[in-house]
Design a protein around this motif. Structure first.
Motif, PDB file in Angstrom:
ATOM      1  N   VAL A  55       9.842   7.039  33.185  1.00  0.00           N
ATOM      2  CA  VAL A  55      11.134   6.184  33.655  1.00  0.00           C
ATOM      3  C   VAL A  55      10.469   4.913  33.463  1.00  0.00           C
ATOM      4  O   VAL A  55      11.296   3.945  33.084  1.00  0.00           O
ATOM      5  CB  VAL A  55      11.272   6.441  34.992  1.00  0.00           C
ATOM      6  CG1 VAL A  55      12.372   5.422  35.714  1.00  0.00           C
ATOM      7  CG2 VAL A  55      11.980   8.091  34.997  1.00  0.00           C
ATOM      8  N   SER A  56       9.294   4.468  34.054  1.00  0.00           N
ATOM      9  CA  SER A  56       8.723   3.210  33.890  1.00  0.00           C
ATOM     10  C   SER A  56       7.066   3.351  33.759  1.00  0.00           C
ATOM     11  O   SER A  56       6.374   3.779  34.749  1.00  0.00           O
ATOM     12  CB  SER A  56       9.084   2.645  35.377  1.00  0.00           C
ATOM     13  OG  SER A  56       8.290   1.268  35.494  1.00  0.00           O
ATOM     14  N   GLY A  57       6.790   3.116  32.803  1.00  0.00           N
ATOM     15  CA  GLY A  57       5.227   3.112  32.488  1.00  0.00           C
ATOM     16  C   GLY A  57       4.507   2.100  33.415  1.00  0.00           C
ATOM     17  O   GLY A  57       3.403   2.715  34.001  1.00  0.00           O
ATOM     18  N   TYR A  58       5.055   1.015  33.735  1.00  0.00           N
ATOM     19  CA  TYR A  58       4.160   0.162  34.656  1.00  0.00           C
ATOM     20  C   TYR A  58       4.238   0.944  36.123  1.00  0.00           C
ATOM     21  O   TYR A  58       3.019   0.934  36.690  1.00  0.00           O
ATOM     22  CB  TYR A  58       4.995  -1.079  34.877  1.00  0.00           C
ATOM     23  CG  TYR A  58       4.384  -2.127  35.622  1.00  0.00           C
ATOM     24  CD1 TYR A  58       2.946  -2.744  35.144  1.00  0.00           C
ATOM     25  CD2 TYR A  58       4.826  -2.387  36.891  1.00  0.00           C
ATOM     26  CE1 TYR A  58       2.525  -3.810  36.045  1.00  0.00           C
ATOM     27  CE2 TYR A  58       4.316  -3.300  37.651  1.00  0.00           C
ATOM     28  CZ  TYR A  58       3.122  -4.052  37.319  1.00  0.00           C
ATOM     29  OH  TYR A  58       2.450  -4.931  38.103  1.00  0.00           O
ATOM     30  N   LYS A  59       5.401   1.304  36.646  1.00  0.00           N
ATOM     31  CA  LYS A  59       5.236   2.164  37.837  1.00  0.00           C
ATOM     32  C   LYS A  59       4.424   3.395  37.612  1.00  0.00           C
ATOM     33  O   LYS A  59       3.691   3.739  38.951  1.00  0.00           O
ATOM     34  CB  LYS A  59       6.549   2.299  38.366  1.00  0.00           C
ATOM     35  CG  LYS A  59       7.231   0.961  38.942  1.00  0.00           C
ATOM     36  CD  LYS A  59       8.530   1.121  39.673  1.00  0.00           C
ATOM     37  CE  LYS A  59       9.205  -0.115  40.033  1.00  0.00           C
ATOM     38  NZ  LYS A  59      10.215  -0.134  41.116  1.00  0.00           N
ATOM     39  N   GLY A  60       4.401   4.237  36.605  1.00  0.00           N
ATOM     40  CA  GLY A  60       3.473   5.276  36.491  1.00  0.00           C
ATOM     41  C   GLY A  60       2.200   4.969  36.630  1.00  0.00           C
ATOM     42  O   GLY A  60       1.445   5.629  37.301  1.00  0.00           O
ATOM     43  N   ARG A  61       1.644   3.808  36.090  1.00  0.00           N
ATOM     44  CA  ARG A  61       0.403   3.345  36.102  1.00  0.00           C
ATOM     45  C   ARG A  61       0.023   2.900  37.516  1.00  0.00           C
ATOM     46  O   ARG A  61      -1.190   3.160  38.045  1.00  0.00           O
ATOM     47  CB  ARG A  61      -0.079   2.126  35.025  1.00  0.00           C
ATOM     48  CG  ARG A  61      -1.441   2.207  34.927  1.00  0.00           C
ATOM     49  CD  ARG A  61      -1.742   1.375  33.522  1.00  0.00           C
ATOM     50  NE  ARG A  61      -3.019   1.413  33.217  1.00  0.00           N
ATOM     51  CZ  ARG A  61      -3.814   0.542  32.758  1.00  0.00           C
ATOM     52  NH1 ARG A  61      -3.524  -0.834  32.513  1.00  0.00           N
ATOM     53  NH2 ARG A  61      -5.299   0.548  32.454  1.00  0.00           N
ATOM     54  N   ARG A  62       0.835   2.156  38.171  1.00  0.00           N
ATOM     55  CA  ARG A  62       0.522   1.762  39.551  1.00  0.00           C
ATOM     56  C   ARG A  62       0.436   3.331  40.299  1.00  0.00           C
ATOM     57  O   ARG A  62      -0.336   3.089  41.416  1.00  0.00           O
ATOM     58  CB  ARG A  62       2.033   0.911  40.000  1.00  0.00           C
ATOM     59  CG  ARG A  62       1.802  -0.401  39.608  1.00  0.00           C
ATOM     60  CD  ARG A  62       2.806  -1.184  40.424  1.00  0.00           C
ATOM     61  NE  ARG A  62       2.987  -1.077  41.658  1.00  0.00           N
ATOM     62  CZ  ARG A  62       4.137  -1.075  42.505  1.00  0.00           C
ATOM     63  NH1 ARG A  62       5.154  -1.403  41.945  1.00  0.00           N
ATOM     64  NH2 ARG A  62       3.948  -0.925  43.667  1.00  0.00           N
ATOM     65  N   ALA A  63       1.365   4.291  40.137  1.00  0.00           N
ATOM     66  CA  ALA A  63       1.124   5.281  40.920  1.00  0.00           C
ATOM     67  C   ALA A  63      -0.139   5.911  40.851  1.00  0.00           C
ATOM     68  O   ALA A  63      -0.784   6.532  41.875  1.00  0.00           O
ATOM     69  CB  ALA A  63       2.349   6.552  40.529  1.00  0.00           C
ATOM     70  N   LYS A  64      -0.683   6.140  39.548  1.00  0.00           N
ATOM     71  CA  LYS A  64      -2.002   6.464  39.348  1.00  0.00           C
ATOM     72  C   LYS A  64      -3.235   5.912  40.095  1.00  0.00           C
ATOM     73  O   LYS A  64      -4.004   6.438  40.663  1.00  0.00           O
ATOM     74  CB  LYS A  64      -2.287   6.557  37.855  1.00  0.00           C
ATOM     75  CG  LYS A  64      -1.484   7.729  37.187  1.00  0.00           C
ATOM     76  CD  LYS A  64      -1.807   7.644  35.755  1.00  0.00           C
ATOM     77  CE  LYS A  64      -0.772   8.427  34.827  1.00  0.00           C
ATOM     78  NZ  LYS A  64      -0.957   8.464  33.389  1.00  0.00           N
ATOM     79  N   ILE A  65      -2.995   4.566  40.151  1.00  0.00           N
ATOM     80  CA  ILE A  65      -3.866   3.817  40.659  1.00  0.00           C
ATOM     81  C   ILE A  65      -3.737   3.864  42.407  1.00  0.00           C
ATOM     82  O   ILE A  65      -4.899   4.299  43.084  1.00  0.00           O
ATOM     83  CB  ILE A  65      -3.684   2.234  40.691  1.00  0.00           C
ATOM     84  CG1 ILE A  65      -4.025   1.905  38.901  1.00  0.00           C
ATOM     85  CG2 ILE A  65      -4.592   1.354  41.504  1.00  0.00           C
ATOM     86  CD1 ILE A  65      -3.328   0.626  38.501  1.00  0.00           C
ATOM     87  N   GLN A  66      -2.730   3.848  42.719  1.00  0.00           N
ATOM     88  CA  GLN A  66      -2.422   3.868  44.120  1.00  0.00           C
ATOM     89  C   GLN A  66      -2.743   5.510  44.694  1.00  0.00           C
ATOM     90  O   GLN A  66      -3.369   5.524  45.850  1.00  0.00           O
ATOM     91  CB  GLN A  66      -0.898   3.633  44.591  1.00  0.00           C
ATOM     92  CG  GLN A  66      -0.824   2.210  44.410  1.00  0.00           C
ATOM     93  CD  GLN A  66       0.582   1.552  44.366  1.00  0.00           C
ATOM     94  OE1 GLN A  66       1.021   0.805  43.718  1.00  0.00           O
ATOM     95  NE2 GLN A  66       1.580   2.227  44.939  1.00  0.00           N
TER      96      GLN A  66
END
Length: 169
Positions: A77-88
């Motif tokens: 849905v959102s590559g950016y938010k997906g990456r943020r989710a992995k970081i967080q």
């Protein structure tokens, strides 16, 4: 979701620091209200709820929400938010005593296409490694991320960072 919803989420997060620590539930209620506008299985709503729990000091409550958001396709849905989710999620895993899971989740991100989250990946991974007693690796990542931002000594700092993890002759 549409841009209006994204703008309202961004506006809500811009007010986060206006909430006192003892008013965390009120902030989470704002995020819950926005998430409730989405279908129940929306990875975006799960992600925003996870962020709200995490940001208000409840990593334990955030972990399952991050996991579910990723499992439901947040990265698509959102590559950016997906990456943020992995970081967080990795940070929350470290905070809840599972840094090895954070390392496993974030290590592939070192090979992902570069974006503005690269340094956050390295910083969080460095913390997870340190929590596992792998301080030299963590320091190497942190210095490697810092080196390009230095006004001078970029080359030597990057070299020192590499030498921290290179095998000794």
């Amino acid at each position: 979701m549409d841009q209006d919803w994204e703008d309202r989420v961004t506006a809500a997060w811009a007010t986060f620091d206006d909430y006192a620590e003892d008013d965390a539930a009120a902030f989470r209620a704002v995020i819950d209200g926005l998430a409730d506008e989405l279908p129940a299985d929306s990875p975006l709503g799960l992600f925003e709820r996870a962020c709200a729990w995490d940001s208000t000091g409840h990593s334990d409550r955030a972990v399952p929400l991050y996991r579910e958001a990723l499992a439901r396709g947040l990265g698509e849905v959102s590559g950016y938010k997906g990456r943020r989710a992995k970081i967080q999620l990795s940070s929350s895993l470290r905070n809840t005593g599972h840094p090895e899971e954070g390392v496993k989740l974030l290590s592939p991100e070192l090979l992902a296409p570069s974006d503005e989250l690269d340094d956050a990946v390295r910083a969080t991974l460095a913390l997870c490694l340190s929590s596992m007693g792998r301080d030299r690796e963590g320091l190497s990542l942190a210095l490697g991320a810092l080196a390009p931002h230095l006004p001078r000594y970029q080359r030597s700092t990057a070299a020192y960072a590499r030498r921290l993890v290179e095998p000794e002759d």
